[in-house]
Design a protein around this motif. Structure first.
Motif, PDB file in Angstrom:
ATOM      1  N   LEU A 188      23.085 -45.970  -6.531  1.00 27.36           N
ATOM      2  CA  LEU A 188      22.472 -47.290  -6.670  1.00 27.36           C
ATOM      3  C   LEU A 188      23.289 -48.383  -5.974  1.00 27.36           C
ATOM      4  CD1 LEU A 188      21.300 -47.053 -10.381  1.00 27.36           C
ATOM      5  CD2 LEU A 188      19.849 -47.082  -8.341  1.00 27.36           C
ATOM      6  N   ARG A 189      24.487 -47.999  -5.524  1.00 27.25           N
ATOM      7  CA  ARG A 189      25.361 -48.949  -4.819  1.00 27.25           C
ATOM      8  C   ARG A 189      25.664 -48.465  -3.402  1.00 27.25           C
ATOM      9  NH1 ARG A 189      25.806 -48.774 -10.100  1.00 27.25           N
ATOM     10  NH2 ARG A 189      26.049 -50.732 -11.222  1.00 27.25           N
ATOM     11  N   THR A 190      24.805 -47.587  -2.902  1.00 25.94           N
ATOM     12  CA  THR A 190      24.994 -47.011  -1.569  1.00 25.94           C
ATOM     13  C   THR A 190      23.794 -47.342  -0.685  1.00 25.94           C
ATOM     14  OG1 THR A 190      26.267 -45.152  -2.511  1.00 25.94           O
ATOM     15  CG2 THR A 190      25.383 -44.867  -0.284  1.00 25.94           C
ATOM     16  N   ASP A 191      23.997 -48.252   0.256  1.00 27.27           N
ATOM     17  CA  ASP A 191      22.945 -48.623   1.228  1.00 27.27           C
ATOM     18  C   ASP A 191      21.629 -48.964   0.541  1.00 27.27           C
ATOM     19  OD1 ASP A 191      24.727 -48.260   3.307  1.00 27.27           O
ATOM     20  OD2 ASP A 191      24.210 -46.155   3.561  1.00 27.27           O
ATOM     21  N   VAL A 192      21.734 -49.793  -0.486  1.00 28.64           N
ATOM     22  CA  VAL A 192      20.562 -50.276  -1.214  1.00 28.64           C
ATOM     23  C   VAL A 192      20.424 -51.774  -0.928  1.00 28.64           C
ATOM     24  CG1 VAL A 192      19.602 -50.728  -3.508  1.00 28.64           C
ATOM     25  CG2 VAL A 192      20.700 -48.539  -3.030  1.00 28.64           C
ATOM     26  N   TYR A 193      19.295 -52.156  -0.363  1.00 27.97           N
ATOM     27  CA  TYR A 193      19.116 -53.542   0.074  1.00 27.97           C
ATOM     28  C   TYR A 193      17.895 -54.137  -0.626  1.00 27.97           C
ATOM     29  CZ  TYR A 193      22.252 -51.677   3.589  1.00 27.97           C
ATOM     30  OH  TYR A 193      23.298 -51.058   4.217  1.00 27.97           O
ATOM     31  N   LEU A 194      18.149 -54.771  -1.750  1.00 32.07           N
ATOM     32  CA  LEU A 194      17.071 -55.299  -2.581  1.00 32.07           C
ATOM     33  C   LEU A 194      16.261 -56.363  -1.847  1.00 32.07           C
ATOM     34  CD1 LEU A 194      15.706 -55.373  -5.358  1.00 32.07           C
ATOM     35  CD2 LEU A 194      17.445 -57.030  -6.088  1.00 32.07           C
ATOM     36  N   SER A 195      16.954 -57.253  -1.122  1.00 32.46           N
ATOM     37  CA  SER A 195      16.258 -58.350  -0.451  1.00 32.46           C
ATOM     38  C   SER A 195      15.294 -57.852   0.626  1.00 32.46           C
ATOM     39  CB  SER A 195      17.268 -59.323   0.169  1.00 32.46           C
ATOM     40  OG  SER A 195      18.075 -58.659   1.127  1.00 32.46           O
ATOM     41  N   GLU A 196      15.645 -56.707   1.229  1.00 34.58           N
ATOM     42  CA  GLU A 196      14.802 -56.131   2.278  1.00 34.58           C
ATOM     43  C   GLU A 196      13.827 -55.094   1.738  1.00 34.58           C
ATOM     44  OE1 GLU A 196      17.394 -54.561   5.244  1.00 34.58           O
ATOM     45  OE2 GLU A 196      18.589 -56.383   5.364  1.00 34.58           O
ATOM     46  N   GLY A 197      14.036 -54.697   0.500  1.00 35.83           N
ATOM     47  CA  GLY A 197      13.171 -53.676  -0.093  1.00 35.83           C
ATOM     48  C   GLY A 197      13.409 -52.288   0.475  1.00 35.83           C
ATOM     49  N   THR A 198      14.630 -52.039   0.970  1.00 37.31           N
ATOM     50  CA  THR A 198      14.921 -50.755   1.602  1.00 37.31           C
ATOM     51  C   THR A 198      16.059 -50.010   0.913  1.00 37.31           C
ATOM     52  OG1 THR A 198      16.464 -51.774   3.178  1.00 37.31           O
ATOM     53  CG2 THR A 198      14.165 -51.579   3.852  1.00 37.31           C
ATOM     54  N   VAL A 199      15.958 -48.692   0.917  1.00 37.54           N
ATOM     55  CA  VAL A 199      17.001 -47.805   0.399  1.00 37.54           C
ATOM     56  C   VAL A 199      17.249 -46.735   1.458  1.00 37.54           C
ATOM     57  CG1 VAL A 199      17.652 -46.190  -1.418  1.00 37.54           C
ATOM     58  CG2 VAL A 199      16.286 -48.198  -1.987  1.00 37.54           C
TER      59      VAL A 199
END
Length: 209
Positions: free
Chosen positions: A147-158
């Motif tokens: 959950l802290r690896t290349d997770v970009y909430l603002s972009e909606g991408t994982v």
């Protein structure tokens, strides 16, 4: 002569680590009688260089003096190394509380403030701790690290591409229900959870295997 060669190789490894090098991995011999001592000394050298990548790799290779290294990192204010050591310890011990505390804002006092800054600047990667958690099958802490690896909430991408994952749990998918794009390419997944579409309603592209 063989023992002398092992000593010289160990000293060369420690010297290379002390210079922030990565050639030491080619010099390392798994069957060396001096391996344990070499790795322990090299880990302390990596701490003094504040090199989180070498710290993580040395622990993966077998360095076991993690607590000693943590004390050294704290004493010498080697914040990047300190952060990696704590994440590796959390991965080994399946300690979700430690991972959550390290990434939680305004919570754990002066002792770890600089460690948290190192993590917030992404100077320390979660990839090596994640590798350890997966290898030890510590699923709970692996989930926290993911959950802290290349997770970009603002972009909606994982972007969980090429992490060697062999399973994705429904509980994890629930926590990224906001995702619009999920990249699972180049993993070891044989199948995805049957309820993936239920949890990831916003994903507009098929999840790559």
């Amino acid at each position: 002569r063989a023992e002398c060669s092992c000593v010289l190789r160990s000293e060369e490894i420690i010297k290379d680590v002390g210079k922030n090098g990565d050639y030491w991995m080619e010099l390392l011999l798994d069957n060396s009688p001096l391996l344990e001592d070499c790795l322990s000394r090299a880990l302390l050298a990596a701490v003094m260089c504040d090199n989180p990548s070498n710290v993580g790799m040395l622990i993966i290779k077998g360095a076991s003096n993690v607590k000693e290294a943590i004390k050294l990192a704290a004493k010498e204010c080697k914040h990047n190394a300190h952060a990696m050591l704590l994440l590796m310890m959390a991965a080994i011990n399946n300690d979700c509380d430690l991972v959550q505390a390290l990434y939680k804002e305004h919570n754990i006092g002066n002792e770890f403030q600089n460690v948290q800054k190192a993590l917030s600047k992404e100077a320390v990667s979660t990839l090596l701790p994640l590798e350890v958690a997966c290898r030890w099958q510590n699923k709970a802490v692996a989930e926290e690290l993911l959950l802290r690896t290349d997770v970009y909430l603002s972009e909606g991408t994982v972007h969980w591409h090429g992490l060697g994952l062999n399973v994705i749990e429904n509980t994890l998918l629930c926590k990224i229900g906001w995702a619009k794009t999920l990249d699972l390419g180049r993993n070891k997944l044989l199948k995805l959870p049957s309820e993936i579409n239920l949890h990831l309603k916003n994903v507009g592209e098929p999840c790559a295997m």
